[in-house]
Enzyme design. Structure first.
Site, PDB file in Angstrom:
ATOM      1  CG  ASN A   1     -19.551  29.498  -0.789  1.00 48.05           C
ATOM      2  OD1 ASN A   1     -20.156  30.553  -1.391  1.00 48.05           O
ATOM      3  ND2 ASN A   1     -18.793  29.397  -1.728  1.00 48.05           N
ATOM      4  CB  CYS A   2     -20.999  35.467  -0.408  1.00 49.43           C
ATOM      5  SG  CYS A   2     -20.126  36.540  -0.138  1.00 49.43           S
ATOM      6  CG  ASN A   3     -18.247  34.951   5.396  1.00 49.74           C
ATOM      7  OD1 ASN A   3     -18.552  34.538   5.224  1.00 49.74           O
ATOM      8  ND2 ASN A   3     -16.718  35.263   5.294  1.00 49.74           N
TER       9      ASN A   3
ATOM     10  CB  VAL B   1     -24.678  36.611   0.169  1.00 52.54           C
ATOM     11  CG1 VAL B   1     -26.409  35.902  -0.227  1.00 52.54           C
ATOM     12  CG2 VAL B   1     -24.207  37.108  -0.626  1.00 52.54           C
ATOM     13  CE  LYS B   2     -22.384  31.472   4.891  1.00 49.92           C
ATOM     14  NZ  LYS B   2     -21.282  30.781   5.338  1.00 49.92           N
TER      15      LYS B   2
END
Length: 115
Positions: A8-10, A12-13
């Site tokens: 859910n880390c932007n 990481v996305k």
């Protein structure tokens, strides 16, 4: 290549989207589901120093009790806290052979990960 992070880390996305768009194969290690071993943290510390991946800019650090922050007096203290609170590790962590990188930087990724 192994990518460590939380889903859910932007940041990481963004990194995973970049890797997919550039057809870079990777294995994903989810800190929330799998945690991180003391051995892995020590390995990263030996290569980069824990200060490089202890994220003091993130919400998890900012929400820590001041007494807990003040209790970080040594590498062992920091690594123990990082193992307990993996959300404080700067993300994503990219490992590819000798390459170790914390965070997302398109320029670095282009230079180091596209072969």
């Amino acid at each position: 290549m192994k990518v460590y992070g939380i889903t859910n880390c932007n940041t990481v996305k963004k990194a995973l989207d970049w890797l997919k768009a550039h057809h870079v194969d990777y294995e994903f290690h989810d800190f929330k589901k799998l945690g991180v071993s003391p051995e892995k943290l020590n390995e990263w510390d030996a290569k980069a120093g824990y200060e490089k991946f202890l994220n003091k800019q993130g919400l998890t650090w900012k929400q820590l009790d001041p007494a807990v922050k003040d209790s970080i007096k040594s590498k062992a203290d920091a690594l123990n806290l990082l193992q307990q609170k993996t959300s404080m590790i700067k993300r994503p962590v990219i490992e590819d052979g000798d390459f170790l990188y914390f965070g997302f930087d398109e320029g670095v990724y282009e230079q180091e990960l596209i072969k």
